[in-house]
Design a protein around this motif. Structure first.
Motif, PDB file in Angstrom:
ATOM      1  N   LYS A 351       0.856  -1.195   0.000  1.00  0.00           N
ATOM      2  CA  LYS A 351       0.000   0.000   0.000  1.00  0.00           C
ATOM      3  C   LYS A 351       0.890   1.242   0.000  1.00  0.00           C
ATOM      4  O   LYS A 351       1.759   1.393   0.863  1.00  0.00           O
ATOM      5  CB  LYS A 351      -0.916   0.012   1.223  1.00  0.00           C
ATOM      6  CG  LYS A 351      -2.002  -1.053   1.180  1.00  0.00           C
ATOM      7  CD  LYS A 351      -2.993  -0.868   2.317  1.00  0.00           C
ATOM      8  CE  LYS A 351      -4.074  -1.932   2.270  1.00  0.00           C
ATOM      9  NZ  LYS A 351      -4.879  -1.853   1.039  1.00  0.00           N
ATOM     10  N   TYR A 353       1.392   4.723   0.954  1.00  0.00           N
ATOM     11  CA  TYR A 353       0.899   5.829   1.781  1.00  0.00           C
ATOM     12  C   TYR A 353       1.529   7.146   1.326  1.00  0.00           C
ATOM     13  O   TYR A 353       2.739   7.295   1.301  1.00  0.00           O
ATOM     14  CB  TYR A 353       1.175   5.555   3.256  1.00  0.00           C
ATOM     15  CG  TYR A 353       0.146   4.614   3.836  1.00  0.00           C
ATOM     16  CD1 TYR A 353      -1.052   5.103   4.355  1.00  0.00           C
ATOM     17  CD2 TYR A 353       0.332   3.242   3.803  1.00  0.00           C
ATOM     18  CE1 TYR A 353      -2.020   4.251   4.844  1.00  0.00           C
ATOM     19  CE2 TYR A 353      -0.631   2.379   4.301  1.00  0.00           C
ATOM     20  CZ  TYR A 353      -1.805   2.894   4.821  1.00  0.00           C
ATOM     21  OH  TYR A 353      -2.762   2.049   5.297  1.00  0.00           O
ATOM     22  N   ALA A 357      -3.165   4.873  -0.670  1.00  0.00           N
ATOM     23  CA  ALA A 357      -3.268   3.708   0.211  1.00  0.00           C
ATOM     24  C   ALA A 357      -4.592   3.644   0.960  1.00  0.00           C
ATOM     25  O   ALA A 357      -5.120   2.568   1.216  1.00  0.00           O
ATOM     26  CB  ALA A 357      -2.121   3.709   1.216  1.00  0.00           C
TER      27      ALA A 357
END
Length: 450
Positions: A351, A353, A357
């Motif tokens: 993911k 970020y 995400a």
């Protein structure tokens, strides 16, 4: 005229409020002090393990305030969803803290514990009888689902609280309960307008969130046979029709209707009137009675997890982070396949970020982040395996380039060692209702004299 004044100091026991707000709430002379203590907000781990998420010292601080305040005024207090998840363990641990506080302060109290954790075999039988139905978005289940749950709780309505209060309880500690039931129970006993009892309870369930003071503010509800008044207790804080009415949207898909065990309220004709800067009056809410159901929540283990976090500022990668992510995942799967670990035996995900995400959705055209925290999450059937897989991804996270003829890059692991073992993880397996004929059918009581 029937009336009941309720002080709600916390959005959840353990979140706290200012000393100033708590004393101001006591000064308004409530008939009862009530607070929810749990939630599913932080995910399935707490129900899966039967443990609480708040710091024990914070829970003790909040309970001590409530016990001393209620004793000083000679009024009862109620706690719902003890121990965050409302497990039997959470009820017992909360009760133990209350007993300690009472003994330390020479307080005699009648404590009633209400348990709402369910036995797996009993839930299987209810399922076989067709009494368990899914809520919107619930997973598909079968009989084996119940065996996969480490803990199952049913959310209590007002009736268990009312039974305890009618029997003279000074302190009521309930397992999993609806956020509103713990607050609506006493004013309903006092004969206040039922629709207003439930509506007011919904507004104040998160403490001061419906006021300008926010979580640390506390709040006061004054309910009668025509409506209710919400009061901000923190000095110089305000409450408005907007802040009060808006809370019907909190954790509620329908801002007009609220469904609770055995009832449904309708706020389409409700009026919200500003009395002064600290008070809002609400009237006109209606109620209808429906077949009695309790919500079931179940959680169980689904594997073990290891995570790694690497920070990347490479401007070329920032132009298309998904290309780097997809290539790392594919390279990692190929590497693991060659090691004899098939992709079907684990789950690996990255993911980004700082990119998408949280939403997982495409970003707007032309957006180039300054930097991204890449979170690798590996889930497998053992901790050792998930960590070994994460280690296989380690060189790719640190050095992988997707650009031909470019020198090898180096990115930044946030921690060393880079692999962080999260241990066993859990997921919600039940998000259903169970039909019952008696509101006390699924609960048990234990009374203590301290």
């Amino acid at each position: 005229m029937a009336s009941c004044k309720i002080f709600i100091p916390y959005g959840a026991v353990g979140l706290g409020c200012t000393e100033e707000a708590f004393e101001a709430g006591l000064a308004l002379k409530p008939d009862i002090i009530s607070s929810d203590a749990g939630s599913t907000d932080s995910g399935p781990y707490y129900l899966g393990t039967g443990t609480g998420k708040y710091a024990a010292a914070a829970v003790r601080r909040d309970l001590k305030r409530m016990i001393l305040g209620a004793h000083k005024l000679g009024i009862p207090m109620t706690i719902g969803s003890a121990g965050t998840c409302g497990s039997d363990k959470g009820v017992d641990e909360t009760a133990d803290i209350c007993i300690e506080i009472c003994k330390e302060n020479n307080i005699h109290a009648k404590i009633v514990k209400i348990y709402s954790q369910q036995k797996i075999e009993a839930m299987k039988k209810a399922y076989q009888k067709g009494l368990i139905k899914p809520l919107f978005g619930a997973p598909d289940i079968n009989e084996s689902t119940f065996d996969s749950c480490s803990n199952i709780v049913a959310l209590c309505g007002v009736e268990p609280f009312q039974k305890a209060l009618k029997e003279g309880a000074d302190i009521v500690i309930c397992g999993r309960a609806t956020d509103t039931a713990v607050i609506a129970a006493y004013p309903l006993l006092k004969g206040c307008d039922p629709a207003s009892c439930w509506h007011a309870a919904k507004i104040v369930e998160c403490g001061g969130v419906c006021t300008e003071a926010g979580l640390q503010g506390g709040v006061f509800a004054d309910i009668d046979d025509k409506g209710f008044t919400i009061k901000a207790v923190t000095p110089n804080s305000t409450v408005t029709p907007y802040s009060v009415s808006a809370h019907m949207l909190y954790e509620n898909a329908d801002p007009i209707h609220l469904n609770e065990p055995g009832i449904s309220i309708d706020t389409s004709m409700s009026t919200y009137s500003q009395i002064d800067n600290t008070s809002v009056r609400v009237e006109g809410t209606t109620i209808k009675y429906v077949p009695y159901t309790m919500k079931l929540e179940g959680s169980g283990p689904v594997g073990f997890q290891t995570i790694s976090i690497v920070g990347i500022r490479d401007r070329l990668i920032m132009k298309d982070p998904e290309a780097w992510i997809n290539d790392v995942l594919q390279q990692g799967r190929d590497k693991l396949e060659a090691m004899g670990i098939p992709a079907t035996s684990y789950n690996a995900d990255i993911k980004p970020y700082g990119y998408n995400a949280v939403s997982g959705r495409p970003v707007r055209a032309g957006y180039i982040p300054n930097e991204i925290g890449m979170l690798l999450t590996v889930t497998a059937d053992s901790q050792k395996k998930s960590t070994q897989i994460a280690k296989a991804f380690n060189p790719l996270l640190l050095h992988h380039s997707i650009f031909p003829k470019r020198q090898m890059p180096s990115f930044g692991f946030i921690f060393s060692p880079a692999e962080i073992e999260k241990g066993q993880i859990y997921e919600f397996k039940l998000y259903h209702t169970i039909s019952i004929s008696d509101p006390l059918e699924l609960v048990r009581f234990c009374t203590l004299e301290v």
